[in-house]
Design an enzyme around this catalytic site. Structure first.
Site, mmCIF file in Angstrom:
data_model
loop_
_atom_site.group_PDB
_atom_site.id
_atom_site.type_symbol
_atom_site.label_atom_id
_atom_site.label_comp_id
_atom_site.label_asym_id
_atom_site.label_seq_id
_atom_site.Cartn_x
_atom_site.Cartn_y
_atom_site.Cartn_z
ATOM 1 N N ARG A 108 0.825 -1.209 0.000
ATOM 2 C CA ARG A 108 0.000 0.000 0.000
ATOM 3 C C ARG A 108 0.861 1.261 0.000
ATOM 4 O O ARG A 108 0.577 2.216 -0.727
ATOM 5 C CB ARG A 108 -0.913 0.012 1.223
ATOM 6 C CG ARG A 108 -1.980 -1.074 1.228
ATOM 7 C CD ARG A 108 -2.832 -1.004 2.480
ATOM 8 N NE ARG A 108 -3.604 0.237 2.509
ATOM 9 C CZ ARG A 108 -4.858 0.360 2.057
ATOM 10 N NH1 ARG A 108 -5.480 -0.689 1.549
ATOM 11 N NH2 ARG A 108 -5.485 1.511 2.115
ATOM 12 N N TYR A 113 -0.882 -1.078 -4.306
ATOM 13 C CA TYR A 113 -1.664 -2.303 -4.316
ATOM 14 C C TYR A 113 -2.819 -2.197 -3.313
ATOM 15 O O TYR A 113 -2.603 -1.803 -2.164
ATOM 16 C CB TYR A 113 -0.781 -3.503 -3.977
ATOM 17 C CG TYR A 113 0.242 -3.817 -5.033
ATOM 18 C CD1 TYR A 113 -0.090 -4.574 -6.150
ATOM 19 C CD2 TYR A 113 1.553 -3.341 -4.925
ATOM 20 C CE1 TYR A 113 0.850 -4.858 -7.126
ATOM 21 C CE2 TYR A 113 2.494 -3.611 -5.899
ATOM 22 C CZ TYR A 113 2.145 -4.365 -7.004
ATOM 23 O OH TYR A 113 3.077 -4.631 -7.972
ATOM 24 N N PRO A 114 -4.041 -2.545 -3.716
ATOM 25 C CA PRO A 114 -5.210 -2.409 -2.828
ATOM 26 C C PRO A 114 -5.274 -3.554 -1.823
ATOM 27 O O PRO A 114 -6.210 -4.362 -1.817
ATOM 28 C CB PRO A 114 -6.384 -2.433 -3.806
ATOM 29 C CG PRO A 114 -5.908 -3.317 -4.924
ATOM 30 C CD PRO A 114 -4.434 -3.027 -5.061
ATOM 31 N N LYS A 115 -4.292 -3.605 -0.941
ATOM 32 C CA LYS A 115 -4.128 -4.751 -0.041
ATOM 33 C C LYS A 115 -4.761 -4.490 1.312
ATOM 34 O O LYS A 115 -4.603 -3.413 1.900
ATOM 35 C CB LYS A 115 -2.641 -5.071 0.138
ATOM 36 C CG LYS A 115 -1.944 -5.478 -1.154
ATOM 37 C CD LYS A 115 -0.530 -5.949 -0.905
ATOM 38 C CE LYS A 115 0.112 -6.455 -2.191
ATOM 39 N NZ LYS A 115 1.407 -7.091 -1.972
ATOM 40 N N VAL A 116 -5.471 -5.497 1.812
ATOM 41 C CA VAL A 116 -5.997 -5.495 3.169
ATOM 42 C C VAL A 116 -5.769 -6.892 3.746
ATOM 43 O O VAL A 116 -5.475 -7.845 3.015
ATOM 44 C CB VAL A 116 -7.491 -5.138 3.218
ATOM 45 C CG1 VAL A 116 -7.715 -3.704 2.771
ATOM 46 C CG2 VAL A 116 -8.309 -6.086 2.377
#
Length: 248
Positions: A108, A113-116
């Protein structure tokens, strides 16, 4: 700590940073990819302009990282959407779920990157390659593929992995409005395909308000692949600034 020392740090806490100051090398990065057809209106509702959608396709992926410098082994899952930008075809990374906080924070902060955090897994069960994603205690995705039924041309597998990818980077300012809002592009160029397979596949997505993968429903499974690689991620570059020209 002197100001010049502070400037050498990319993340906080300063004395125990969230991720290692290294470009990670991925060894034995294993992919399960399931491409499926979805609802076109639902797809258009989540892809940001100026990206353009074509066929209403989505790629659900589960990636098992055998070894990653700086992070160690972990697993990741998410959705990527075929798009085009100024005539170049690629994928928009819609959502990514990881079981490793340093890799989440780095993805992020350094890139976009749309990371969770989530709980993905990639296993083999009674002749099937099985990819799953849980959010908390609830299952949100299950993908199955026949284990190594047919060899896939490695050039085709490499093309799947090295397609340009687009991401949205948004950093809020202190007043809550966006301070940075950019569309960025990256592409994997340093990759070795070690194995590549294809076969029959199925995919189930389950409704969850905090992991809404099922908002892009599965209408038809189009193709599937199982790929083993070594690779290094490339850096991201901005290609569109949403804040330029905004009303003041």
């Amino acid at each position: 700590m002197q100001a010049e020392d502070v400037r050498q740090h990319l993340t906080t806490p300063l004395t125990s940073p969230a991720y290692a100051p290294t470009v990670p090398r991925f060894t034995d990065r294993e992919y399960l990819n399931v491409v499926y057809r979805t609802d076109l209106d639902a797809l258009r509702a989540v892809v940001p302009e100026p990206l353009r959608t074509g066929e209403p396709l989505v790629r659900f992926e589960v990636m098992k990282m055998g070894d990653v410098s700086g992070y160690g082994p972990y697993t990741e899952a998410g959705q990527a959407i075929p798009v085009s930008f100024e005539g170049e075809h690629g994928e928009y990374l819609h959502a990514m779920y990881l079981d490793n906080f340093p890799a989440t924070a780095s993805g992020r902060e350094v890139s976009a990157y749309p990371k969770v955090l989530g709980s993905p897994a990639l296993t083999v069960d009674s002749g099937a390659l099985v990819g799953t994603l849980d959010h908390g205690s609830l299952r949100v995705a299950t993908a199955t593929m026949g284990y190594k039924h047919h060899e896939l041309d490695r050039r085709e597998a490499r093309a799947q992995i090295t397609v340009p990818t687009f991401m949205l980077k948004t950093i809020p300012g202190y007043d809550g409005s966006p301070r940075v809002q950019e569309l960025v592009r990256t592409r994997i160029t340093d990759v070795t395909v070690k194995e590549a397979w294809t076969g029959p596949a199925r995919l189930q997505l389950f409704q969850h308000v905090l992991a809404p993968l099922a908002d892009l429903p599965v209408l038809e499974v189009v193709s599937a692949s199982h790929v083993l690689t070594d690779l290094t991620l490339s850096g991201a570059e901005p290609v569109h600034d949403y804040l330029k020209g905004a009303a003041s």
